[in-house]
Motif scaffolding. Structure first.
Motif, PDB file in Angstrom:
ATOM      1  N   TYR A  39       6.253 -11.724   3.613  1.00  0.00           N
ATOM      2  CA  TYR A  39       4.993 -11.488   4.329  1.00  0.00           C
ATOM      3  C   TYR A  39       5.288 -10.618   5.547  1.00  0.00           C
ATOM      4  CZ  TYR A  39       0.332 -12.853   6.032  1.00  0.00           C
ATOM      5  OH  TYR A  39      -0.986 -12.874   6.442  1.00  0.00           O
ATOM      6  N   ASP A  41       3.497  -7.100   8.164  1.00  0.00           N
ATOM      7  CA  ASP A  41       2.227  -6.596   8.686  1.00  0.00           C
ATOM      8  C   ASP A  41       1.390  -5.901   7.618  1.00  0.00           C
ATOM      9  OD1 ASP A  41       2.725  -7.602  11.206  1.00  0.00           O
ATOM     10  OD2 ASP A  41       3.545  -5.720  11.980  1.00  0.00           O
ATOM     11  N   PHE A  42       2.057  -5.136   6.745  1.00  0.00           N
ATOM     12  CA  PHE A  42       1.324  -4.452   5.682  1.00  0.00           C
ATOM     13  C   PHE A  42       0.661  -5.464   4.746  1.00  0.00           C
ATOM     14  CE2 PHE A  42       1.189  -3.051   1.271  1.00  0.00           C
ATOM     15  CZ  PHE A  42       0.307  -1.987   1.383  1.00  0.00           C
ATOM     16  N   LYS A  44       0.017  -8.580   5.309  1.00  0.00           N
ATOM     17  CA  LYS A  44      -0.986  -9.354   6.053  1.00  0.00           C
ATOM     18  C   LYS A  44      -2.338  -8.647   6.018  1.00  0.00           C
ATOM     19  CE  LYS A  44      -1.881 -11.363  10.571  1.00  0.00           C
ATOM     20  NZ  LYS A  44      -1.378 -11.563  11.940  1.00  0.00           N
ATOM     21  N   GLU A  45      -2.355  -7.360   6.306  1.00  0.00           N
ATOM     22  CA  GLU A  45      -3.596  -6.592   6.288  1.00  0.00           C
ATOM     23  C   GLU A  45      -4.139  -6.468   4.861  1.00  0.00           C
ATOM     24  OE1 GLU A  45      -6.984  -4.662   7.094  1.00  0.00           O
ATOM     25  OE2 GLU A  45      -5.698  -5.679   8.546  1.00  0.00           O
ATOM     26  N   TYR A  46      -3.256  -6.231   3.916  1.00  0.00           N
ATOM     27  CA  TYR A  46      -3.642  -6.078   2.514  1.00  0.00           C
ATOM     28  C   TYR A  46      -4.316  -7.356   2.007  1.00  0.00           C
ATOM     29  CZ  TYR A  46      -3.137  -4.439  -2.320  1.00  0.00           C
ATOM     30  OH  TYR A  46      -3.377  -4.014  -3.602  1.00  0.00           O
ATOM     31  N   ALA A  48      -5.613  -9.765   3.777  1.00  0.00           N
ATOM     32  CA  ALA A  48      -6.846 -10.020   4.523  1.00  0.00           C
ATOM     33  C   ALA A  48      -8.007  -9.257   3.886  1.00  0.00           C
ATOM     34  CB  ALA A  48      -6.681  -9.634   5.988  1.00  0.00           C
ATOM     35  N   ARG A  49      -7.779  -8.012   3.523  1.00  0.00           N
ATOM     36  CA  ARG A  49      -8.819  -7.236   2.836  1.00  0.00           C
ATOM     37  C   ARG A  49      -9.186  -7.899   1.520  1.00  0.00           C
ATOM     38  NH1 ARG A  49      -7.136  -1.381   1.900  1.00  0.00           N
ATOM     39  NH2 ARG A  49      -9.037  -1.479   0.666  1.00  0.00           N
ATOM     40  N   ARG A  53     -12.405 -10.029   2.860  1.00  0.00           N
ATOM     41  CA  ARG A  53     -13.409  -8.967   2.743  1.00  0.00           C
ATOM     42  C   ARG A  53     -13.813  -8.738   1.293  1.00  0.00           C
ATOM     43  NH1 ARG A  53      -9.655  -5.667   6.282  1.00  0.00           N
ATOM     44  NH2 ARG A  53      -9.533  -7.060   8.050  1.00  0.00           N
TER      45      ARG A  53
END
Length: 182
Positions: A39, A41-42, A44-46, A48-49, A53
């Motif tokens: 896990y 930062d990339f 994490k954002e992926y 989350a999307r 979202r």
């Protein structure tokens, strides 16, 4: 597969598993956890999307590796970690179930989950002290080898709670697979 640095390993186990195994209440419930990715930062954002979202198509890139891993595993049942009904309503889908389906793995949704505060909002200490949140319906898991699947391994509490319930119901072996390890 995720490879941990040597300072996070104790013998044949990661430090986290070693801590769990030293606690008599939790020892031996979960055979092992494998995480496909670290896990970061990339991711994490992926994720989350994907999860928050509703970008369901983001499950596709993981399908091949997930399918290959599961096909090489010895198991009777693959169980995705469930969401509470409230969380499922908010998101519109269970991210773990969707990842398995995208990988052409038929999930067995045998567990249900009571509603609680979002895991991402809890501290490590709060997660570790959490009471049992899972229920098992009328499903017979006696003598079965089970793989639990979830998107992120953070503290291991969620997976171990599910494993404990399944082992108490007669499962002979419970392992877990996560997309990533936090």
């Amino acid at each position: 597969m995720e490879v941990l640095s040597s300072d996070l390993i104790k013998g044949e186990q990661c430090l986290d598993c070693s801590r769990w195994e030293s606690d008599a209440e939790w020892s031996g419930l979960l055979l092992q956890n494998e995480s496909l990715y670290q896990y970061n930062d990339f991711l994490k954002e992926y994720l989350a999307r994907y999860k928050y979202r509703g970008d369901y198509a983001l499950a596709k890139p993981f399908a091949h590796i997930l399918k290959n891993y599961i096909e090489k595993s010895e198991f009777d049942i693959v169980i995705p970690i469930p969401l509470s009904n409230e969380r499922l309503y908010e998101r519109g889908f269970n991210q773990s179930t969707a990842l398995l389906e995208e990988a052409e793995v038929r999930p067995s949704c045998l567990l249900t989950r009571s509603h609680s505060e979002k895991q991402s909002k809890k501290t490590r200490k709060e997660r570790l002290q959490q009471e049992q949140v899972f229920q098992l319906g009328e499903a017979d898991v006696k003598g079965k080898r089970i793989i639990l699947f979830d998107d992120i391994y953070t503290t291991g509490t969620t997976l171990r709670q599910a494993a404990k319930l399944l082992r108490e119901a007669g499962a002979v072996e419970v392992s877990s697979l996560t997309l990533s390890r936090g």
